[in-house]
Design a protein around this motif. Sequence first.
Motif, PDB file in Angstrom:
ATOM      1  N   ALA A   1      -5.393  13.791  -7.894  1.00 44.11           N
ATOM      2  CA  ALA A   1      -5.369  12.656  -7.086  1.00 44.11           C
ATOM      3  C   ALA A   1      -5.304  11.596  -8.466  1.00 44.11           C
ATOM      4  N   TRP A   2      -4.257  10.713  -8.246  1.00 44.70           N
ATOM      5  CA  TRP A   2      -4.208   9.624  -9.194  1.00 44.70           C
ATOM      6  C   TRP A   2      -5.083   8.511  -8.873  1.00 44.70           C
ATOM      7  N   PRO A   3      -5.785   8.029  -9.588  1.00 45.37           N
ATOM      8  CA  PRO A   3      -6.752   7.105  -9.498  1.00 45.37           C
ATOM      9  C   PRO A   3      -6.075   5.900  -8.829  1.00 45.37           C
ATOM     10  N   GLU A   4      -6.987   4.908  -8.000  1.00 40.84           N
ATOM     11  CA  GLU A   4      -6.401   4.064  -7.060  1.00 40.84           C
ATOM     12  C   GLU A   4      -5.501   3.026  -7.823  1.00 40.84           C
ATOM     13  N   TYR A   5      -5.723   2.432  -8.868  1.00 40.55           N
ATOM     14  CA  TYR A   5      -5.207   1.494  -9.548  1.00 40.55           C
ATOM     15  C   TYR A   5      -3.816   1.943 -10.410  1.00 40.55           C
ATOM     16  N   THR A   6      -3.640   3.207 -10.242  1.00 46.48           N
ATOM     17  CA  THR A   6      -2.352   4.028 -11.054  1.00 46.48           C
ATOM     18  C   THR A   6      -1.003   3.472 -10.368  1.00 46.48           C
ATOM     19  N   LEU A   7      -0.835   3.705  -9.101  1.00 44.84           N
ATOM     20  CA  LEU A   7       0.459   2.905  -8.577  1.00 44.84           C
ATOM     21  C   LEU A   7       0.903   1.592  -9.054  1.00 44.84           C
ATOM     22  N   GLU A   8      -0.398   0.698  -8.757  1.00 42.28           N
ATOM     23  CA  GLU A   8      -0.027  -0.630  -9.174  1.00 42.28           C
ATOM     24  C   GLU A   8       0.116  -0.929 -10.671  1.00 42.28           C
ATOM     25  N   MET A   9      -0.559  -0.077 -11.237  1.00 42.06           N
ATOM     26  CA  MET A   9      -0.340   0.025 -12.852  1.00 42.06           C
ATOM     27  C   MET A   9       1.200   0.136 -13.138  1.00 42.06           C
TER      28      MET A   9
ATOM     29  N   PHE B   1       5.248   2.786  -3.253  1.00 44.84           N
ATOM     30  CA  PHE B   1       4.459   1.615  -3.444  1.00 44.84           C
ATOM     31  C   PHE B   1       5.339   0.761  -4.225  1.00 44.84           C
ATOM     32  N   ASN B   2       5.687  -0.235  -3.392  1.00 42.75           N
ATOM     33  CA  ASN B   2       6.426  -1.477  -3.781  1.00 42.75           C
ATOM     34  C   ASN B   2       7.918  -0.963  -4.248  1.00 42.75           C
ATOM     35  N   LYS B   3       8.107  -0.915  -5.654  1.00 40.82           N
ATOM     36  CA  LYS B   3       9.338  -0.426  -6.342  1.00 40.82           C
ATOM     37  C   LYS B   3       9.166   0.978  -6.805  1.00 40.82           C
ATOM     38  N   LEU B   4       8.063   1.734  -6.501  1.00 40.14           N
ATOM     39  CA  LEU B   4       7.599   2.996  -7.053  1.00 40.14           C
ATOM     40  C   LEU B   4       7.801   3.875  -6.089  1.00 40.14           C
ATOM     41  N   THR B   5       8.181   4.940  -6.427  1.00 45.06           N
ATOM     42  CA  THR B   5       8.244   6.349  -5.480  1.00 45.06           C
ATOM     43  C   THR B   5       7.623   7.411  -6.326  1.00 45.06           C
ATOM     44  N   LEU B   6       6.610   8.183  -5.751  1.00 42.14           N
ATOM     45  CA  LEU B   6       5.981   9.233  -6.306  1.00 42.14           C
ATOM     46  C   LEU B   6       6.043  10.287  -5.594  1.00 42.14           C
ATOM     47  N   GLN B   7       6.644  11.540  -5.973  1.00 45.38           N
ATOM     48  CA  GLN B   7       6.504  12.763  -5.281  1.00 45.38           C
ATOM     49  C   GLN B   7       6.168  13.980  -6.130  1.00 45.38           C
TER      50      GLN B   7
ATOM     51  N   SER C   1       0.935  -1.129  -0.118  1.00 38.60           N
ATOM     52  CA  SER C   1       0.003  -0.084  -0.012  1.00 38.60           C
ATOM     53  C   SER C   1       0.976   1.273  -0.093  1.00 38.60           C
ATOM     54  N   ALA C   2       0.191   2.294  -0.153  1.00 39.69           N
ATOM     55  CA  ALA C   2       1.046   3.724  -0.317  1.00 39.69           C
ATOM     56  C   ALA C   2       1.112   4.232   0.981  1.00 39.69           C
ATOM     57  N   ILE C   3       2.615   4.444   1.309  1.00 39.55           N
ATOM     58  CA  ILE C   3       2.948   5.142   2.421  1.00 39.55           C
ATOM     59  C   ILE C   3       3.899   6.553   2.135  1.00 39.55           C
TER      60      ILE C   3
END
Length: 175
Positions: free
Chosen positions: A88-96, A43-49, A24-26
């Motif tokens: 807001a990014w849609p829910e599934y975006t980070l997983e995608m 989120f897993n191997k992704l960082t969004l800033q 999950s997003a932290i």
Amino acid sequence: MNVKRLVIALSFGVLLAFPIQGGSAIAQQNAENSETSLALVHFNKLTLQNKTPLTSSSLESSKPEDLNVETLSAVEENIARNLNSHWAWPEYTLEMIDSYSPFLFRTKKSQSIEEIKLLVQVNAKGRVSGFEVINEVDRGLVERLDHMIRKLPDCKPVPGYPSYSSATFEMVIQK
């Protein structure tokens, strides 16, 4: 029966208040300088800033009545709040985005790269309008990134803002 509903409601509230570590997003506050205190989402191997300064004034902005402002899910609200953004990014975006990692790092040249840093621009309508790769990558990887960026959904406007301007987000995708 009412006690059972109360326990379920409280359990749901605790889950929303304390995000689960596994996938999950932290969010973490980034206090590089006090004027542009920016937030991170992992989120897993992704960082969004969010790289848009809090005091930025864009030439182009949209009014709420020009956009489809609707209520967000709890996850979308959490991501927008953690990024300190009016988008807001849609829910599934980070997983995608995270699921594209094997596709991005599939060639010999791209396997030598540990992470990809890129800036993604979102315009005043919430659409992804462009991207720029920060670190050194080969042409094939840029083409695969372009394919991934074109598949990204539009951002949703967070209700309650008087106007919505463009924003820039930094993505770090690790192998």
